[in-house]
Design a protein around this motif. Structure first.
Motif, PDB file in Angstrom:
ATOM      1  N   PHE A 191       9.813  -9.691  -3.153  1.00  0.00           N
ATOM      2  CA  PHE A 191       9.411  -8.630  -2.157  1.00  0.00           C
ATOM      3  C   PHE A 191       8.672  -7.688  -2.963  1.00  0.00           C
ATOM      4  O   PHE A 191       9.338  -7.231  -3.927  1.00  0.00           O
ATOM      5  CB  PHE A 191      10.599  -8.080  -1.501  1.00  0.00           C
ATOM      6  CG  PHE A 191       9.894  -7.157  -0.141  1.00  0.00           C
ATOM      7  CD1 PHE A 191       8.902  -7.326   0.720  1.00  0.00           C
ATOM      8  CD2 PHE A 191      10.851  -6.246   0.334  1.00  0.00           C
ATOM      9  CE1 PHE A 191       8.536  -6.516   1.767  1.00  0.00           C
ATOM     10  CE2 PHE A 191      10.416  -5.285   1.234  1.00  0.00           C
ATOM     11  CZ  PHE A 191       9.297  -5.660   2.025  1.00  0.00           C
ATOM     12  N   HIS A 192       7.343  -7.379  -2.448  1.00  0.00           N
ATOM     13  CA  HIS A 192       6.564  -6.579  -3.498  1.00  0.00           C
ATOM     14  C   HIS A 192       6.092  -5.250  -2.551  1.00  0.00           C
ATOM     15  O   HIS A 192       5.673  -5.604  -1.523  1.00  0.00           O
ATOM     16  CB  HIS A 192       5.337  -7.138  -4.005  1.00  0.00           C
ATOM     17  CG  HIS A 192       5.644  -8.424  -4.780  1.00  0.00           C
ATOM     18  ND1 HIS A 192       4.820  -8.973  -5.762  1.00  0.00           N
ATOM     19  CD2 HIS A 192       6.758  -9.301  -4.434  1.00  0.00           C
ATOM     20  CE1 HIS A 192       5.135 -10.006  -6.163  1.00  0.00           C
ATOM     21  NE2 HIS A 192       6.348 -10.424  -5.551  1.00  0.00           N
ATOM     22  N   CYS A 193       6.341  -4.007  -3.022  1.00  0.00           N
ATOM     23  CA  CYS A 193       6.113  -3.106  -2.198  1.00  0.00           C
ATOM     24  C   CYS A 193       5.714  -1.804  -3.146  1.00  0.00           C
ATOM     25  O   CYS A 193       5.867  -1.680  -4.146  1.00  0.00           O
ATOM     26  CB  CYS A 193       7.043  -2.418  -1.301  1.00  0.00           C
ATOM     27  SG  CYS A 193       8.704  -1.931  -1.852  1.00  0.00           S
ATOM     28  N   ASP A 194       5.106  -0.925  -2.509  1.00  0.00           N
ATOM     29  CA  ASP A 194       4.669   0.512  -2.910  1.00  0.00           C
ATOM     30  C   ASP A 194       5.989   1.367  -3.249  1.00  0.00           C
ATOM     31  O   ASP A 194       6.750   1.181  -2.582  1.00  0.00           O
ATOM     32  CB  ASP A 194       3.888   1.160  -1.870  1.00  0.00           C
ATOM     33  CG  ASP A 194       3.259   2.676  -2.218  1.00  0.00           C
ATOM     34  OD1 ASP A 194       3.901   3.051  -3.473  1.00  0.00           O
ATOM     35  OD2 ASP A 194       2.329   3.042  -2.016  1.00  0.00           O
ATOM     36  N   HIS A 195       6.044   1.756  -4.386  1.00  0.00           N
ATOM     37  CA  HIS A 195       7.404   2.323  -4.884  1.00  0.00           C
ATOM     38  C   HIS A 195       7.614   3.507  -3.912  1.00  0.00           C
ATOM     39  O   HIS A 195       8.770   3.723  -3.921  1.00  0.00           O
ATOM     40  CB  HIS A 195       7.182   2.469  -6.360  1.00  0.00           C
ATOM     41  CG  HIS A 195       6.543   3.876  -6.754  1.00  0.00           C
ATOM     42  ND1 HIS A 195       7.080   5.031  -7.026  1.00  0.00           N
ATOM     43  CD2 HIS A 195       5.181   4.127  -7.141  1.00  0.00           C
ATOM     44  CE1 HIS A 195       6.230   6.099  -7.193  1.00  0.00           C
ATOM     45  NE2 HIS A 195       5.039   5.307  -7.136  1.00  0.00           N
ATOM     46  N   LEU A 196       6.563   4.215  -3.466  1.00  0.00           N
ATOM     47  CA  LEU A 196       6.946   5.401  -2.621  1.00  0.00           C
ATOM     48  C   LEU A 196       7.753   4.922  -1.368  1.00  0.00           C
ATOM     49  O   LEU A 196       8.420   5.780  -0.800  1.00  0.00           O
ATOM     50  CB  LEU A 196       5.309   6.110  -2.063  1.00  0.00           C
ATOM     51  CG  LEU A 196       4.812   6.549  -3.408  1.00  0.00           C
ATOM     52  CD1 LEU A 196       3.516   6.991  -2.966  1.00  0.00           C
ATOM     53  CD2 LEU A 196       5.583   7.555  -4.104  1.00  0.00           C
ATOM     54  N   LEU A 197       7.582   3.697  -1.174  1.00  0.00           N
ATOM     55  CA  LEU A 197       8.751   3.204   0.126  1.00  0.00           C
ATOM     56  C   LEU A 197      10.119   3.166  -0.309  1.00  0.00           C
ATOM     57  O   LEU A 197      10.823   2.847   0.711  1.00  0.00           O
ATOM     58  CB  LEU A 197       8.220   1.925   0.580  1.00  0.00           C
ATOM     59  CG  LEU A 197       6.479   2.095   1.197  1.00  0.00           C
ATOM     60  CD1 LEU A 197       6.132   0.450   1.440  1.00  0.00           C
ATOM     61  CD2 LEU A 197       6.536   2.800   2.363  1.00  0.00           C
TER      62      LEU A 197
END
Ligand code: G3P
Ligand code: MG
Length: 244
Positions: A191-197
C-alpha cells in the motif's frame, strides 16, 4: 501474502534523483545511484503511438521544451524534446527516456524499481496493460521484479490481468476506508500513500493485515525516523542528500 523476503530498499529516490536532477530522466537515475540509492520510483505513461516513456505530467510544458498533451505526440516527436534545461543548463539536451532504457540502466546498476503507472486521462487500461507487459519482458530473469503501483485503479486492474506474476501496490492520496478489501481484491503486496495520511494506528493496521507500506514524499529526517519506528517499509524521498 507472500513469505518471500522484501527485496526493495527502505529509501527510494522519488522520480529518479529527487530534487537533485531533472525528474524522470536517466540523469536523475544516475544522480540517485551516485548518492547511494538502490531504490527508485518513477512515472511511466504512453506516447500517442503506445511507447512507454517516463513523464510525470499529462502535459509537456513544466518539464520539457514541448507543448501540449504528451498523449497527442508520437514517440519520435517526444524523443526530440529537451527534458533537462528547465532544471538547469548543465542538463540541457537530456531527453525524455524510454522506459526500456531506464529498466536496463537500473538493472545494470542494481537499482530496484517502483514503477508508477501514470496514465493520461482516458488511457488507464491501455497504459496499465502496456506497462505491465513491458515490465514482464524487460525484467525477465531478473532477481528483483519491478514493483508496479498506480493511483489509477483501472490501470492496476489491467496490469494485474496482463502480468499476474508482478508485485503490485495501490497508491492513494486520501485514506480509503476499504483499503484492506481493495488491496486483497487485487492481490497487492503493498500500500503506497502520502505520509501525511499516516499515524501509528494506521501503520499498525496495514502491517497487521500483512501488507508492506510505502509512503511519499518524506523529506524531513525526523519524520522519516518516526515513520520507520512505526514500521513503514519504504520512504520515497526528494531529499537525497539528507537521508541515506
Ligand atoms: O509514487 C509515489 C509518488 O510519486 C506519487 O506522487 O505525483 O510524485 O507521482 P507523484
Ligand atoms: Mg510518482
Amino acid at each position: 501474502m507472500s513469505d518471500a523476503p522484501w527485496p526493495y530498499p527502505q529509501w527510494i529516490a522519488h522520480r529518479g534523483g529527487g530534487s537533485l536532477a531533472p525528474e524522470n530522466t536517466l540523469a536523475a537515475m544516475r544522480k540517485g545511484v551516485e548518492m547511494g540509492y538502490r531504490g527508485v520510483e518513477f512515472d511511466v505513461k504512453l506516447s500517442r503511438d503506445g511507447v512507454c516513456i517516463l513523464l510525470h505530467d499529462d502535459t509537456l510544458e513544466r518539464t520539457t521544451n514541448g507543448q501540449g498533451d504528451a498523449a497527442l505526440q508520437d514517440y519520435a516527436a517526444l524523443a526530440k524534446l529537451d527534458a533537462g534545461s528547465w532544471y538547469g543548463a548543465s542538463f540541457a539536451g537530456e531527453p525524455i527516456p524510454l522506459f526500456a532504457d531506464v529498466a536496463a540502466y537500473c538493472q545494470a546498476n542494481g537499482v530496484a524499481c517502483n514503477v508508477e503507472i501514470k496514465p493520461c486521462p482516458g488511457r488507464e487500461r491501455e497504459t496499465g496493460l502496456a506497462v505491465a507487459r513491458a515490465s514482464a519482458l524487460l525484467w525477465q530473469g531478473s532477481a528483483v521484479a519491478p514493483l508496479l503501483s498506480s493511483f489509477s485503479w483501472d490501470a492496476l486492474v489491467a496490469a494485474r490481468a496482463e502480468s499476474p506474476e508482478l508485485p503490485m501496490g495501490w497508491l492513494v492520496d486520501s485514506w480509503p476506508d476499504d483499503w484492506q478489501a481493495r488491496l486483497t481484491d487485487l492481490a497487492c503486496v503493498s500500500f503506497h500513500c502520502d505520509h501525511l495520511l499516516l499515524d501509528q494506528a494506521r501503520v499498525q493496521a496495514v502491517k497487521q493485515a500483512g501488507f508492506k507500506l510505502l509512503t511519499y514524499t518524506v523529506n524531513d529526517p525526523a519524520r522519516a525516523q518516526q515513520l520507520l519506528a512505526w514500521g513503514v517499509d519504504g520512504l520515497i524521498t526528494d531529499a537525497l542528500a539528507r537521508t541515506v
